[in-house]
Design a protein around this motif. Structure first.
Motif, PDB file in Angstrom:
ATOM      1  N   GLU A 119       2.975  13.346  54.525  1.00  9.80           N
ATOM      2  CA  GLU A 119       3.948  13.959  53.612  1.00  9.80           C
ATOM      3  C   GLU A 119       5.371  13.543  53.973  1.00  9.80           C
ATOM      4  O   GLU A 119       6.185  13.250  53.096  1.00  9.80           O
ATOM      5  CB  GLU A 119       3.812  15.485  53.613  1.00  9.80           C
ATOM      6  N   VAL A 120       5.678  13.525  55.259  1.00  7.20           N
ATOM      7  CA  VAL A 120       7.009  13.095  55.702  1.00  7.20           C
ATOM      8  C   VAL A 120       7.245  11.642  55.297  1.00  7.20           C
ATOM      9  O   VAL A 120       8.324  11.284  54.814  1.00  7.20           O
ATOM     10  CB  VAL A 120       7.172  13.290  57.229  1.00  7.20           C
ATOM     11  N   ILE A 121       6.241  10.800  55.466  1.00  2.43           N
ATOM     12  CA  ILE A 121       6.364   9.393  55.073  1.00  2.43           C
ATOM     13  C   ILE A 121       6.633   9.276  53.577  1.00  2.43           C
ATOM     14  O   ILE A 121       7.479   8.484  53.139  1.00  2.43           O
ATOM     15  CB  ILE A 121       5.104   8.598  55.491  1.00  2.43           C
ATOM     16  N   LYS A 122       5.942  10.071  52.763  1.00  2.00           N
ATOM     17  CA  LYS A 122       6.189  10.058  51.306  1.00  2.00           C
ATOM     18  C   LYS A 122       7.626  10.454  50.989  1.00  2.00           C
ATOM     19  O   LYS A 122       8.273   9.854  50.132  1.00  2.00           O
ATOM     20  CB  LYS A 122       5.225  11.007  50.593  1.00  2.00           C
ATOM     21  N   ILE A 123       8.135  11.477  51.671  1.00  2.00           N
ATOM     22  CA  ILE A 123       9.510  11.939  51.429  1.00  2.00           C
ATOM     23  C   ILE A 123      10.514  10.859  51.803  1.00  2.00           C
ATOM     24  O   ILE A 123      11.443  10.571  51.042  1.00  2.00           O
ATOM     25  CB  ILE A 123       9.780  13.256  52.201  1.00  2.00           C
ATOM     26  N   VAL A 124      10.327  10.247  52.971  1.00  2.00           N
ATOM     27  CA  VAL A 124      11.243   9.186  53.405  1.00  2.00           C
ATOM     28  C   VAL A 124      11.176   8.003  52.445  1.00  2.00           C
ATOM     29  O   VAL A 124      12.211   7.445  52.047  1.00  2.00           O
ATOM     30  CB  VAL A 124      10.923   8.743  54.850  1.00  2.00           C
ATOM     31  N   ASN A 125       9.974   7.623  52.045  1.00  2.00           N
ATOM     32  CA  ASN A 125       9.840   6.507  51.098  1.00  2.00           C
ATOM     33  C   ASN A 125      10.522   6.825  49.766  1.00  2.00           C
ATOM     34  O   ASN A 125      11.146   5.952  49.160  1.00  2.00           O
ATOM     35  CB  ASN A 125       8.367   6.162  50.880  1.00  2.00           C
ATOM     36  N   ALA A 161      13.115   8.841  49.373  1.00  2.00           N
ATOM     37  CA  ALA A 161      14.559   8.805  49.615  1.00  2.00           C
ATOM     38  C   ALA A 161      15.063   7.370  49.726  1.00  2.00           C
ATOM     39  O   ALA A 161      16.180   7.060  49.310  1.00  2.00           O
ATOM     40  CB  ALA A 161      14.905   9.582  50.884  1.00  2.00           C
ATOM     41  N   LYS A 162      14.252   6.477  50.256  1.00  2.00           N
ATOM     42  CA  LYS A 162      14.659   5.081  50.436  1.00  2.00           C
ATOM     43  C   LYS A 162      14.273   4.194  49.248  1.00  2.00           C
ATOM     44  O   LYS A 162      14.560   3.007  49.248  1.00  2.00           O
ATOM     45  CB  LYS A 162      14.031   4.517  51.721  1.00  2.00           C
ATOM     46  N   ASN A 163      13.637   4.781  48.247  1.00  2.38           N
ATOM     47  CA  ASN A 163      13.144   4.014  47.107  1.00  2.38           C
ATOM     48  C   ASN A 163      14.252   3.422  46.247  1.00  2.38           C
ATOM     49  O   ASN A 163      14.083   2.381  45.634  1.00  2.38           O
ATOM     50  CB  ASN A 163      12.225   4.905  46.257  1.00  2.38           C
ATOM     51  N   SER A 164      15.392   4.072  46.199  1.00  2.00           N
ATOM     52  CA  SER A 164      16.491   3.555  45.381  1.00  2.00           C
ATOM     53  C   SER A 164      17.811   3.832  46.079  1.00  2.00           C
ATOM     54  O   SER A 164      17.910   4.711  46.934  1.00  2.00           O
ATOM     55  CB  SER A 164      16.486   4.208  43.992  1.00  2.00           C
ATOM     56  N   ALA A 165      18.819   3.100  45.693  1.00  2.00           N
ATOM     57  CA  ALA A 165      20.150   3.270  46.291  1.00  2.00           C
ATOM     58  C   ALA A 165      20.680   4.678  46.011  1.00  2.00           C
ATOM     59  O   ALA A 165      21.275   5.309  46.896  1.00  2.00           O
ATOM     60  CB  ALA A 165      21.114   2.215  45.751  1.00  2.00           C
ATOM     61  N   ARG A 176      21.677   7.497  48.830  1.00  2.44           N
ATOM     62  CA  ARG A 176      23.011   8.125  48.929  1.00  2.44           C
ATOM     63  C   ARG A 176      22.915   9.652  48.847  1.00  2.44           C
ATOM     64  O   ARG A 176      23.553  10.371  49.605  1.00  2.44           O
ATOM     65  CB  ARG A 176      23.929   7.593  47.824  1.00  2.44           C
ATOM     66  N   LEU A 177      22.089  10.157  47.920  1.00  2.00           N
ATOM     67  CA  LEU A 177      21.921  11.599  47.785  1.00  2.00           C
ATOM     68  C   LEU A 177      21.324  12.203  49.054  1.00  2.00           C
ATOM     69  O   LEU A 177      21.751  13.254  49.519  1.00  2.00           O
ATOM     70  CB  LEU A 177      21.053  11.923  46.569  1.00  2.00           C
ATOM     71  N   PHE A 178      20.336  11.518  49.622  1.00  2.00           N
ATOM     72  CA  PHE A 178      19.706  12.010  50.850  1.00  2.00           C
ATOM     73  C   PHE A 178      20.710  12.016  52.000  1.00  2.00           C
ATOM     74  O   PHE A 178      20.754  12.964  52.785  1.00  2.00           O
ATOM     75  CB  PHE A 178      18.498  11.150  51.181  1.00  2.00           C
ATOM     76  N   ARG A 179      21.524  10.954  52.089  1.00  2.00           N
ATOM     77  CA  ARG A 179      22.551  10.882  53.130  1.00  2.00           C
ATOM     78  C   ARG A 179      23.544  12.049  52.984  1.00  2.00           C
ATOM     79  O   ARG A 179      23.907  12.691  53.963  1.00  2.00           O
ATOM     80  CB  ARG A 179      23.297   9.558  53.064  1.00  2.00           C
TER      81      ARG A 179
END
Length: 162
Positions: free
Chosen positions: A140-146, A148-152, A156-159
């Motif tokens: 689940e954590v991997i899905k969330i990180v992916n 967040a990193k899927n688009s610019a 930015r929103l995650f940061r």
């Protein structure tokens, strides 16, 4: 890196008091082994990371073959092995070990070099031995990180959220 034109990044790398190399040896879609090197260095009191090179490993993927590729680039560009403070490898058998592996060859030039195993590959190794309940959480954590990193925009929103 062109032989005719001085590369400003290489000049910055040369001026850095310390370098850290990150290596990854992988096989591309045409079954050719590729060696990729990233370098971290200090320039103007900032840490920088640059892609140094990607070259095919022509016949074998032994540690000595990878070392020779890196050493050739170091000699060609005038980089100093004595400035290498750390080496991070992907954990492939050709990179680790105590005899003719890449890390052993680097230690011949820089005896005090710090070596470690890539964090991404550690995660993959750790996931193999996790209990099922923890592995579900990791996935689940991997899905969330992916995500967040899927688009610019997501990045930015995650940061901003963090």
């Amino acid at each position: 890196m062109s032989e005719d034109i001085e590369n400003p990044v290489v000049e910055q790398i040369k001026q850095s008091p310390i370098l850290v190399l990150q290596l990854d040896e992988s096989t591309d879609v045409s079954s050719c082994a590729q060696l990729m090197i990233y370098v971290r260095y200090i320039h103007n009191f900032n840490f920088n990371e640059e892609f140094l090179f990607c070259q095919p490993l022509d016949s074998q993927t032994r540690g000595i073959d990878a070392f020779n590729k890196v050493d050739t680039v170091f000699v060609k560009e005038g980089l100093d092995w004595n400035k290498v403070g750390g080496v991070c490898t992907d954990g492939a058998p050709s990179m680790l070990g105590s005899h003719s592996r890449f890390q052993t060859r680097v230690r011949q030039f820089v005896p005090d070099v710090m070596t470690n195993h890539c964090m991404i590959h550690r995660e993959a190794l750790a996931a193999k031995t996790l209990p099922t309940s923890l592995n579900v959480i990791l996935q689940e954590v991997i899905k969330i990180v992916n995500f967040a990193k899927n688009s610019a925009l997501n990045t930015r929103l995650f940061r901003n959220l963090c």
